[in-house]
Design a protein around this motif. Structure first.
Motif, short mmCIF file in Angstrom:
data_model
loop_
_atom_site.label_atom_id
_atom_site.label_comp_id
_atom_site.label_asym_id
_atom_site.label_seq_id
_atom_site.Cartn_x
_atom_site.Cartn_y
_atom_site.Cartn_z
N LEU A 18 0.88 -1.08 -0.08
CA LEU A 18 -0.07 -0.04 -0.17
C LEU A 18 0.70 1.40 0.02
O LEU A 18 1.31 1.50 1.13
CB LEU A 18 -0.93 0.16 1.27
N ALA A 49 0.60 4.35 -0.52
CA ALA A 49 0.15 5.63 0.02
C ALA A 49 0.55 5.67 1.33
O ALA A 49 0.61 6.88 1.64
CB ALA A 49 -1.51 5.63 -0.48
N SER A 50 0.37 4.63 2.12
CA SER A 50 0.51 4.70 3.66
C SER A 50 1.75 3.98 3.82
O SER A 50 2.13 3.67 5.16
CB SER A 50 -0.62 4.17 4.09
N TRP A 73 -4.09 -4.57 -4.25
CA TRP A 73 -4.63 -2.88 -4.01
C TRP A 73 -4.89 -2.33 -5.10
O TRP A 73 -3.87 -2.14 -5.95
CB TRP A 73 -3.50 -2.43 -3.27
N ASP A 74 -5.87 -1.56 -5.18
CA ASP A 74 -6.24 -0.71 -6.15
C ASP A 74 -5.86 0.67 -5.63
O ASP A 74 -6.69 1.21 -4.86
CB ASP A 74 -7.99 -0.45 -6.30
N ALA A 75 -4.75 1.14 -6.23
CA ALA A 75 -4.15 2.57 -5.74
C ALA A 75 -5.30 3.67 -5.84
O ALA A 75 -5.36 4.63 -5.08
CB ALA A 75 -2.96 2.63 -6.30
N GLN A 76 -5.93 3.59 -6.97
CA GLN A 76 -6.86 4.74 -7.36
C GLN A 76 -8.09 4.71 -6.52
O GLN A 76 -8.26 5.89 -6.01
CB GLN A 76 -7.12 4.64 -8.75
N HIS A 126 -8.14 3.12 -3.54
CA HIS A 126 -7.79 2.83 -1.95
C HIS A 126 -8.67 1.65 -1.65
O HIS A 126 -9.37 1.71 -0.51
CB HIS A 126 -8.13 4.08 -1.11
N HIS A 140 -12.19 -1.29 2.12
CA HIS A 140 -11.50 -0.04 1.94
C HIS A 140 -10.05 -0.40 2.46
O HIS A 140 -9.90 -1.22 3.55
CB HIS A 140 -12.31 0.93 2.83
N ASP A 141 -9.09 0.23 2.30
CA ASP A 141 -7.67 -0.12 2.55
C ASP A 141 -7.38 0.29 3.80
O ASP A 141 -6.65 -0.05 4.52
CB ASP A 141 -6.66 0.39 1.60
N ASP A 142 -8.20 1.16 4.84
CA ASP A 142 -7.96 1.44 6.03
C ASP A 142 -8.99 0.82 6.86
O ASP A 142 -8.95 0.85 7.99
CB ASP A 142 -8.10 2.88 6.48
#
Length: 354
Positions: free
Chosen positions: A170, A172-173, A224-227, A229, A252-254
């Motif tokens: 992931l 982004a994080s 993971w779909d970065a666009q 999340h 959701h990734d969170d």
């Protein structure tokens, strides 16, 4: 960051008709017969012939069961399960090509999955089946690891790591999400999320697990779909007659805890109701066409091995957009798919400095 933005711009400008590849390898017959990597066009359908086949004595590939495309180098990192190594090849290699380098540190054991993080110069994979380990991206031979998350089976461990099967980075994080299961009956499946550089006896930051999550009996791939999340997770449930009901869950990734998925791809139309001996194993994302590629691995029947392609926003009992299967494909006991972007994108995006 500049490079990431450049890639996004190029992705938006290159025509979707430019051909990308889906790579798929095989667990084979326990390492007795080396199995190659096969590449299919991203729009392939039916009993398609491979566009190219990577394998042979010089390749040293035994069973390529997972992999990761790395854009900065223009290479693919291949997890070789029975070969107990990570092998690196040019992204569009064809035939019996020697690897550019081989990481075969003894701690790897039977590597099933690998991911790359060029921003931090690392690759991550499983260690001895139980743990999460990071190496320098250019590591080879018996290189030392950079960080290692411990097995979670001791009385004092908090990592919850048991037998991780698939990894997703992931970006982004700066986190790693993985599929795993509990140690004791009922061996409940779960998704664990750690900081990329976590090491030692460190607890996961988040755990997706429970009845609402609908993870079934065991998990396959994660992507993971970065666009959007979104984390996609492949789940399997064995039915009393031995058949398998599989499904693809979107979170959701969170997300954390016992949370219901955002969407579920499941049902008779999806091709995910599987005969005995088959299961949903791997997932990969095609960000250009907004597609999700799922691999169905069968123990013995070649035609039961297949690649299913769905839209990233699909939900419910939807038919796949493509089904790659049949004797012409040569697929058997397949591993996880790897998406490789069109060479036009590679040439435009990565020639010259960022």
């Amino acid at each position: 960051m500049i490079r990431s933005l450049a890639v996004a711009v190029v992705f938006s400008l290159v025509a979707v008709s430019a051909r990308a590849d889906i790579l798929i390898g095989s667990y084979g017959d326990g390492g007795l017969t080396p199995q190659p990597l096969r590449a299919f066009a991203d729009d392939a359908d039916g009993d398609a012939l491979p566009l190219r086949v990577l394998g042979g004595p010089q390749s040293t590939i035994v069973s390529a069961t997972g992999g990761s495309f790395e854009a900065n180098e223009g290479v693919v990192y291949v997890a070789d399960f029975w070969g107990q190594a990570i092998r690196v090849f040019p992204a569009y290699a064809d035939g019996d090509v020697a690897p550019l380098r081989v990481l075969d540190a003894p701690i790897l054991g039977q590597a099933r999955t690998v991911l790359t993080d060029a921003a931090h110069g690392e690759l991550l994979t499983t260690a001895s089946g139980c743990c999460l380990v990071g190496f320098a991206l250019d590591a080879s031979g018996s290189a030392p690891w950079l960080h290692l998350l411990d097995w979670g089976g001791s009385s004092t461990s908090v990592t919850q790591l048991n037998y991780p099967g698939s990894l997703a980075y992931l970006a982004a994080s700066d986190e790693v999400a993985l599929t795993d299961s509990d140690f004791a009956p009922s061996f409940a499946p779960k998704v664990l999320v750690f900081n990329r550089a976590d090491a030692g006896n460190t607890a996961p930051k988040r755990v997706i697990k429970g009845e609402l999550a609908g993870l079934g009996g065991w998990l396959g791939g994660i992507a993971w779909d970065a666009q959007a999340h979104v984390l996609f997770v492949g789940a399997n449930t064995r039915l009393p007659d031995g058949s398998v009901s599989a499904r693809i869950l979107a979170f959701h990734d969170d997300d954390d805890g016992d949370v219901a998925p955002l969407r579920v791809i499941a049902g008779t139309a999806t091709g995910l109701e599987l005969p005995s001996g088959s299961h949903l194993l791997g997932l990969a994302i095609d960000p250009l066409r907004r597609r999700l590629v799922a691999s169905i691995s069968a123990d013995s029947v070649t035609t039961d091995n297949k690649l299913l392609v769905f839209g990233l926003d699909d939900d419910g009992d939807v038919a796949p957009l493509q089904v790659i299967a049949g004797p012409g494909t040569g697929m058997q006991s397949i591993g996880a798919p790897v998406w490789i972007p069109p060479d036009a994108i590679f040439d435009d995006a990565f020639d010259g400095p960022a």
